[in-house]
Enzyme design. Structure first.
Site, PDB file in Angstrom:
ATOM      1  N   GLY A  52       0.760  -1.238   0.000  1.00 20.23           N
ATOM      2  CA  GLY A  52       0.000   0.000   0.000  1.00 20.23           C
ATOM      3  C   GLY A  52       0.790   1.286   0.000  1.00 20.23           C
ATOM      4  NE  ARG A 290      -3.699  -3.175   7.804  1.00 22.38           N
ATOM      5  CZ  ARG A 290      -2.431  -3.475   7.560  1.00 22.38           C
ATOM      6  NH1 ARG A 290      -1.824  -4.373   8.321  1.00 22.38           N
ATOM      7  NH2 ARG A 290      -1.781  -2.887   6.582  1.00 22.38           N
TER       8      ARG A 290
END
Length: 326
Positions: A52, A290
């Protein structure tokens, strides 16, 4: 045997050849001899797997306070706020340093510092600098090349650190009273021999323990060696429940799909085609942190709304996103 001499000052030994180890090595090598030790190939660290990007407060519409707020909220009250602030305040300088080293971040002429910023789960602003979708690999390759070219850095492949040499290993009673680290015992995998490597200091940059799980996006090297060595040497060990993971990956393959995919508009659905994250995180939805996303996915599966023949996974939709963005 690594190059050391009784007449020279002892080197600093860095165990681990990822981003942390290489960064420390490049900083110390200006004034010290440095040995970097990798238990497999130099390119096999967890750093190279990161997709990412790297977080920085770069945009004028963003702020350190906003970053700290997002971090504390994503951490469910477990974050040490002073630490989060320390990191956020220095994030822009860290990215500047990587740019100066030559890391080829994806550019945007209209972006802050000329960088394209994306967004990931838990963030209220676009603050992720990235190199396409292989940021870790780009950073690692640049820093590794720098380390290879530095005259004060010696790189060792296939050398596995086994234990830190501390006063508990010494026979001299006077020296045993002094608690310090004298070096490291390491296995030269190529020769099968265990050797003692003396050091002026030892840096543990060995990564986490993610590979203890059967299915994981962590690399084979993430086996917690450094944590175990530190504990045996008398260091305090805590927060072992915090393990690096990714909510999304390729089913059955242990290959991650970057959170940036959801940052650019990807979304999750269950077997009924429902975008279920709206029920669990009404505001953040698919950009929740997350732990929230993973917990929500697990609940959908356990309640019988998983997809596939076994009903044991969830769909991530990306087909509506422009191919150039993907």
């Amino acid at each position: 045997m690594p190059k050391t001499s009784a007449t020279d000052s002892l080197p600093v030994v860095i165990i681990g050849a990822g981003l942390a180890g290489l960064t420390v090595a490049l900083e110390l090598a200006e004034t010290h001899q440095v040995i970097i030790m990798a238990k497999r190939g130099l390119s096999e660290s967890a750093t190279a797997w990161a997709q990412g990007g790297i977080v920085g407060v770069l945009d004028q519409q963003d702020s350190v306070d906003a970053h700290v707020k997002d971090t504390v909220e994503a951490g469910a009250g477990l974050v040490v706020e002073s630490t989060a602030r320390y990191i956020a305040e220095r994030s822009a300088d860290a990215i500047d340093w990587l740019v100066d080293q030559g890391v080829p971040f994806t550019t945007d002429p209209q972006g802050p510092k000329g960088l394209h910023l994306t967004r990931e789960g838990g963030h209220s602003h676009r603050r992720i600098a990235h190199a396409a979708d292989a940021t870790g690999k780009a950073i690692h390759e640049v820093l590794l090349d720098k380390a290879r070219a530095h005259p004060n850095i010696q790189l060792l492949e296939r050398w596995m650190a086994l234990d830190l040499i501390t006063n508990r290993h010494l026979k001299d009673k006077q020296l045993k009273k002094s608690e310090r680290c004298y070096g490291v015992y390491a296995l030269n995998i190529s020769t099968g021999k265990i050797e003692a490597i003396p050091a002026s200091a030892v840096v543990l940059a060995t990564g986490g323990v993610g590979k203890v799980y059967r299915y994981t996006s962590n690399p084979e090297t993430a086996t917690g060696d450094g944590i175990a060595m530190a504990w045996r040497a008398g260091c305090r060990v805590g927060n072992m429940e915090f393990v690096q993971f990714h909510p999304t990956g390729i089913y059955g393959a242990g290959v991650l799909i970057t959170e940036g995919a959801r940052g650019e508009g990807g979304y999750l659905t269950n077997s009924q085609g429902e975008r279920f994250m709206e029920r669990y995180a009404p505001s953040a939805k698919d950009l929740a942190s997350r732990d929230v996303v993973s917990r929500s996915m697990a609940m959908e599966i356990r309640e019988g709304r998983g997809v596939g023949a076994e009903g044991d996974h969830i769909h991530l939709h990306l087909n509506h996103i422009d191919s150039a963005v993907l």
